[in-house]
Enzyme design. Sequence first.
Site, short mmCIF file in Angstrom:
data_model
loop_
_atom_site.label_atom_id
_atom_site.label_comp_id
_atom_site.label_asym_id
_atom_site.label_seq_id
_atom_site.Cartn_x
_atom_site.Cartn_y
_atom_site.Cartn_z
N CYS A 399 0.83 -1.21 0.00
CA CYS A 399 0.00 0.00 0.00
C CYS A 399 0.86 1.25 0.00
O CYS A 399 0.51 2.26 -0.59
CB CYS A 399 -0.84 0.07 1.26
SG CYS A 399 -1.80 -1.36 1.64
N1 LIG Z 1 -3.50 -0.68 -1.25
C1 LIG Z 1 -4.00 -0.66 -0.05
N2 LIG Z 1 -4.41 -1.80 0.55
N3 LIG Z 1 -4.19 0.56 0.55
C2 LIG Z 1 -4.64 0.71 1.94
C3 LIG Z 1 -5.25 2.07 2.15
C4 LIG Z 1 -5.69 2.34 3.60
C5 LIG Z 1 -6.44 3.64 3.73
N4 LIG Z 1 -6.67 3.96 5.16
C6 LIG Z 1 -7.78 3.58 2.99
O1 LIG Z 1 -8.75 3.16 3.60
O2 LIG Z 1 -7.85 3.92 1.82
#
Ligand SMILES: NC(=[NH2+])NCCC[C@H](N)C(=O)O
Length: 409
Positions: A399
């Site tokens: 991420c």
């Molecule tokens: N590629 C990922 N899994 N990104 C995680 C993003 C977390 C972020 N707090 C959201 O909800 O967007």
Amino acid sequence: MSSPIHIYSEIGKLKTVMLHRPGKELENLSPDILNRMLIDDIPYLKIAQEEHDYFAQTLKKQGIHVVYLEDLLAESLVKKETRINFLDKLLEESGIKNNDPLHQLLLEYLLNMPPKLMVKQVIAGIKKSEIKNVEPTLADLAEDPDYPFYMDPMPNVYFTRDQQAAIGNGMTINRMTFRARRRESLFMKTILEHHPDFKDQDIPIWRDRDTHGRIEGGDELILNNHVLAVGISQRTSATAISDLARNLFGHSSFDTILAIKIPHSHAMMHLDTVFTMINYDQFTVNPFILTKSGKIDIYVLQPDGKGDVRITPRNDLLAVLKEYLHLSEIDLIPTGGADPIAAPREQWNDGSNTLAIAPGEVVTYDRNYVSNDLLRKHGILVHEVRSSELSRGRGGPRCMSCPLVREDL
Ligand SMILES: NC(=[NH2+])NCCC[C@H](N)C(=O)O
């Protein structure tokens, strides 16, 4: 100069990656806005920055060129006219229309800063206490007089995977799902249009941020130079995937999209929270996205030979991966060893969200020790990074990284 965007796999040796070191935006979080900001707890900024520096250093030690989003954006905003256009758009998307006196006040406040400081400021948000002599609006008086911000913080920017995705020699500039993140993709749009290393490189935009239909980079996996896996998820719609297929097919090397339907939930908001590719024939998978008989809804999109897209429903992940990746064997490594307690715990803390930096070599969060031990038992070289504070944002090493260049396999 070779293209600054070159991504034809998930596992090719990583050469250039874009990160964002968390800043004051995390200090501008308060319990009452956490849910709306998609963050599950308030990270301790000092430690989160130390952990992020350790993550960056781990990548640099492997010879990977680390670039920072805020540097690229600041370098794109050298011309005052570009800064004005960028800020006008950002303020509009922050709900401060051009005809609102506050728009001009904030524009002047930000234009008085050097570009780098201005970029940090817009990501951190603008508090009402920072701006003097503002006439209160009806909203200030009647709706929420105690709300502390004129411009909301953007605490998710450090998840640089999601606002955009490099596919081949082009990018999707993503229309993100929730308001809390939607402004973020303006950054990469601005970089591609104005940064000296990108603006004259004819980088194809496979899908832009104004096109209807939500899509986020955590759902976009480049399995090889002609096959993508894209999650149908809380953050990416079938509409967007169909649109992406039409834009890629016949205009790039990509001719197959495996659209994988996953549970629509915050814990599994993107495909990369439950499934990542880590070697030529090895994947991490959260076992609980499969039915008891190992099934999952997959829709294979390919050109139909008449200028549109043929859709083939399938439900066997192993069989689909073998068939479309031309592999005789596939190793699906279950998060947390498929243990009914460790697996959900480690998925929640991004135990599936591995970042491959070369075939069979990954970066993971140290806290997911059950998954990490299992990866090593399967012959994977694992670099562990600290994650007590970073993981409160609900994202892992994949991420927090936007690969820009990988070596071909
Ligand atoms: N590629 C990922 N899994 N990104 C995680 C993003 C977390 C972020 N707090 C959201 O909800 O967007």
